[in-house]
Design a protein around this motif. Structure first.
Motif, PDB file in Angstrom:
ATOM      1  N   SER A  77       0.996  -1.348  -0.209  1.00 28.84           N
ATOM      2  CA  SER A  77       0.276   0.141   0.229  1.00 28.84           C
ATOM      3  C   SER A  77       1.473   1.388   0.068  1.00 28.84           C
ATOM      4  O   SER A  77       2.033   1.215  -0.236  1.00 28.84           O
ATOM      5  CB  SER A  77      -0.602   0.144   1.490  1.00 28.84           C
ATOM      6  OG  SER A  77      -0.176   0.875   2.026  1.00 28.84           O
ATOM      7  N   GLU A  78       0.452   2.323  -0.410  1.00 28.79           N
ATOM      8  CA  GLU A  78       0.892   3.612  -0.114  1.00 28.79           C
ATOM      9  C   GLU A  78       1.664   3.717   1.231  1.00 28.79           C
ATOM     10  O   GLU A  78       2.928   4.404   1.154  1.00 28.79           O
ATOM     11  CB  GLU A  78       0.122   4.864  -0.739  1.00 28.79           C
ATOM     12  CG  GLU A  78       0.840   6.072  -0.453  1.00 28.79           C
ATOM     13  CD  GLU A  78       1.663   6.257  -2.211  1.00 28.79           C
ATOM     14  OE1 GLU A  78       2.716   6.671  -1.550  1.00 28.79           O
ATOM     15  OE2 GLU A  78       1.170   5.485  -3.069  1.00 28.79           O
ATOM     16  N   GLU A  79       1.177   3.390   2.182  1.00 30.92           N
ATOM     17  CA  GLU A  79       1.912   3.823   3.654  1.00 30.92           C
ATOM     18  C   GLU A  79       2.852   2.740   3.746  1.00 30.92           C
ATOM     19  O   GLU A  79       3.955   2.817   3.901  1.00 30.92           O
ATOM     20  CB  GLU A  79       1.018   4.156   4.879  1.00 30.92           C
ATOM     21  CG  GLU A  79      -0.125   4.937   4.720  1.00 30.92           C
ATOM     22  CD  GLU A  79      -1.265   3.948   6.088  1.00 30.92           C
ATOM     23  OE1 GLU A  79      -1.483   2.720   6.335  1.00 30.92           O
ATOM     24  OE2 GLU A  79      -2.173   4.973   6.462  1.00 30.92           O
ATOM     25  N   GLU A  80       2.679   1.525   3.368  1.00 30.46           N
ATOM     26  CA  GLU A  80       3.914   0.770   3.667  1.00 30.46           C
ATOM     27  C   GLU A  80       4.839   0.909   2.621  1.00 30.46           C
ATOM     28  O   GLU A  80       5.846   0.589   2.764  1.00 30.46           O
ATOM     29  CB  GLU A  80       3.518  -0.717   3.186  1.00 30.46           C
ATOM     30  CG  GLU A  80       1.852  -1.793   3.848  1.00 30.46           C
ATOM     31  CD  GLU A  80       1.550  -2.553   3.195  1.00 30.46           C
ATOM     32  OE1 GLU A  80       1.276  -3.294   4.273  1.00 30.46           O
ATOM     33  OE2 GLU A  80       1.127  -2.465   2.435  1.00 30.46           O
ATOM     34  N   THR A  81       4.268   1.486   1.382  1.00 34.01           N
ATOM     35  CA  THR A  81       5.507   1.948   0.202  1.00 34.01           C
ATOM     36  C   THR A  81       6.427   2.931   1.175  1.00 34.01           C
ATOM     37  O   THR A  81       7.960   3.105   1.109  1.00 34.01           O
ATOM     38  CB  THR A  81       5.174   2.421  -0.584  1.00 34.01           C
ATOM     39  OG1 THR A  81       4.312   1.296  -1.483  1.00 34.01           O
ATOM     40  CG2 THR A  81       5.888   2.889  -1.796  1.00 34.01           C
ATOM     41  N   GLN A  82       6.068   3.788   1.547  1.00 35.25           N
ATOM     42  CA  GLN A  82       6.797   4.837   2.691  1.00 35.25           C
ATOM     43  C   GLN A  82       7.267   4.084   3.886  1.00 35.25           C
ATOM     44  O   GLN A  82       8.671   4.823   3.771  1.00 35.25           O
ATOM     45  CB  GLN A  82       5.414   6.427   3.042  1.00 35.25           C
ATOM     46  CG  GLN A  82       5.325   7.065   1.971  1.00 35.25           C
ATOM     47  CD  GLN A  82       4.077   7.668   2.345  1.00 35.25           C
ATOM     48  OE1 GLN A  82       3.056   7.457   4.058  1.00 35.25           O
ATOM     49  NE2 GLN A  82       3.267   8.591   1.542  1.00 35.25           N
ATOM     50  N   VAL A  83       7.096   3.533   4.252  1.00 33.00           N
ATOM     51  CA  VAL A  83       8.138   2.917   5.197  1.00 33.00           C
ATOM     52  C   VAL A  83       9.248   2.260   4.821  1.00 33.00           C
ATOM     53  O   VAL A  83      10.176   1.918   5.222  1.00 33.00           O
ATOM     54  CB  VAL A  83       6.994   1.792   5.759  1.00 33.00           C
ATOM     55  CG1 VAL A  83       7.770   0.953   7.138  1.00 33.00           C
ATOM     56  CG2 VAL A  83       5.887   2.841   6.501  1.00 33.00           C
ATOM     57  N   ILE A  84       8.632   1.488   3.595  1.00 29.22           N
ATOM     58  CA  ILE A  84      10.043   0.541   2.976  1.00 29.22           C
ATOM     59  C   ILE A  84      11.019   1.715   2.287  1.00 29.22           C
ATOM     60  O   ILE A  84      12.246   1.781   2.763  1.00 29.22           O
ATOM     61  CB  ILE A  84       9.378  -0.254   1.523  1.00 29.22           C
ATOM     62  CG1 ILE A  84       8.625  -1.552   2.298  1.00 29.22           C
ATOM     63  CG2 ILE A  84      10.742  -0.812   0.645  1.00 29.22           C
ATOM     64  CD1 ILE A  84       7.267  -1.870   1.927  1.00 29.22           C
ATOM     65  N   GLN A  85      10.879   3.148   1.568  1.00 26.19           N
ATOM     66  CA  GLN A  85      11.521   3.798   0.847  1.00 26.19           C
ATOM     67  C   GLN A  85      11.978   4.440   2.134  1.00 26.19           C
ATOM     68  O   GLN A  85      13.930   4.583   1.955  1.00 26.19           O
ATOM     69  CB  GLN A  85      10.584   4.409   0.599  1.00 26.19           C
ATOM     70  CG  GLN A  85      10.077   3.679  -1.069  1.00 26.19           C
ATOM     71  CD  GLN A  85       9.075   5.240  -1.810  1.00 26.19           C
ATOM     72  OE1 GLN A  85       8.640   6.286  -0.838  1.00 26.19           O
ATOM     73  NE2 GLN A  85       9.175   5.008  -2.605  1.00 26.19           N
ATOM     74  N   LYS A  86      12.231   4.220   3.143  1.00 23.17           N
ATOM     75  CA  LYS A  86      12.387   5.100   4.491  1.00 23.17           C
ATOM     76  C   LYS A  86      13.279   4.090   5.322  1.00 23.17           C
ATOM     77  O   LYS A  86      14.777   4.693   5.087  1.00 23.17           O
ATOM     78  CB  LYS A  86      11.382   5.843   5.512  1.00 23.17           C
ATOM     79  CG  LYS A  86      11.888   6.181   7.002  1.00 23.17           C
ATOM     80  CD  LYS A  86      11.125   6.304   7.622  1.00 23.17           C
ATOM     81  CE  LYS A  86      12.000   6.882   9.277  1.00 23.17           C
ATOM     82  NZ  LYS A  86       9.864   7.871  10.182  1.00 23.17           N
ATOM     83  N   ALA A  87      12.924   2.843   5.468  1.00 20.37           N
ATOM     84  CA  ALA A  87      14.211   1.654   5.526  1.00 20.37           C
ATOM     85  C   ALA A  87      15.315   1.658   4.464  1.00 20.37           C
ATOM     86  O   ALA A  87      16.817   1.387   4.505  1.00 20.37           O
ATOM     87  CB  ALA A  87      13.760   0.611   5.861  1.00 20.37           C
ATOM     88  N   MET A  88      15.325   1.912   2.822  1.00 22.27           N
ATOM     89  CA  MET A  88      15.586   1.673   2.206  1.00 22.27           C
ATOM     90  C   MET A  88      17.140   2.834   2.867  1.00 22.27           C
ATOM     91  O   MET A  88      18.391   2.804   1.934  1.00 22.27           O
ATOM     92  CB  MET A  88      15.356   2.375   1.124  1.00 22.27           C
ATOM     93  CG  MET A  88      14.278   1.095  -0.069  1.00 22.27           C
ATOM     94  SD  MET A  88      13.117   0.713  -0.960  1.00 22.27           S
ATOM     95  CE  MET A  88      14.547   1.546  -2.461  1.00 22.27           C
ATOM     96  N   LYS A  89      16.212   4.002   2.690  1.00 22.43           N
ATOM     97  CA  LYS A  89      17.516   5.676   2.843  1.00 22.43           C
ATOM     98  C   LYS A  89      17.940   5.157   4.299  1.00 22.43           C
ATOM     99  O   LYS A  89      19.543   5.223   3.808  1.00 22.43           O
ATOM    100  CB  LYS A  89      16.575   6.689   3.292  1.00 22.43           C
ATOM    101  CG  LYS A  89      15.760   7.486   1.357  1.00 22.43           C
ATOM    102  CD  LYS A  89      14.657   8.549   2.452  1.00 22.43           C
ATOM    103  CE  LYS A  89      14.815   8.958   0.949  1.00 22.43           C
ATOM    104  NZ  LYS A  89      13.700   9.385   1.144  1.00 22.43           N
ATOM    105  N   LYS A  90      17.705   4.268   4.920  1.00 26.13           N
ATOM    106  CA  LYS A  90      18.504   4.164   6.404  1.00 26.13           C
ATOM    107  C   LYS A  90      19.523   3.079   5.893  1.00 26.13           C
ATOM    108  O   LYS A  90      20.508   3.431   7.028  1.00 26.13           O
ATOM    109  CB  LYS A  90      17.692   3.770   7.875  1.00 26.13           C
ATOM    110  CG  LYS A  90      17.065   5.027   8.009  1.00 26.13           C
ATOM    111  CD  LYS A  90      16.243   4.933   9.673  1.00 26.13           C
ATOM    112  CE  LYS A  90      15.424   6.063  10.274  1.00 26.13           C
ATOM    113  NZ  LYS A  90      15.404   6.119  11.362  1.00 26.13           N
TER     114      LYS A  90
END
Length: 84
Positions: A8-21
């Motif tokens: 979902s959009e929320e999950e995608t944002q969490v995954i993108q945040k993890a990708m950056k970290k």
């Protein structure tokens, strides 16, 4: 048979945040690494909670020993052999 699940959009944002970290470019790799990191952190939390319980038990025992000592000191000081 293979199928793809879209986050979902929320999950995608969490995954993108993890990708950056985590410094990775693949969403799948980010999810895998984040899950591993989460399990590692959960193990650390469990260890710290066990240590906290142990320290609290020791604290209670020490407080009880101090109270018992103070009671015995008070009883010794207030002992009057004339009352016997």
């Amino acid at each position: 048979m293979a199928f793809t699940v879209r986050p979902s959009e929320e999950e995608t944002q969490v995954i993108q945040k993890a990708m950056k970290k985590l410094g990775v470019k693949s969403m799948a790799k980010a999810v895998t690494l984040a899950c591993g990191e989460m399990l590692s952190l959960q193990d650390k939390v469990n260890l710290l909670e066990r240590q906290l319980r142990t320290v609290n038990q020791r604290r209670v025992k020490a407080e009880n020993a101090i109270n018992d000592y103070q009671k015995s000191q008070h009883a010794l000081v207030s002992f009057n052999p004339k009352d016997v």
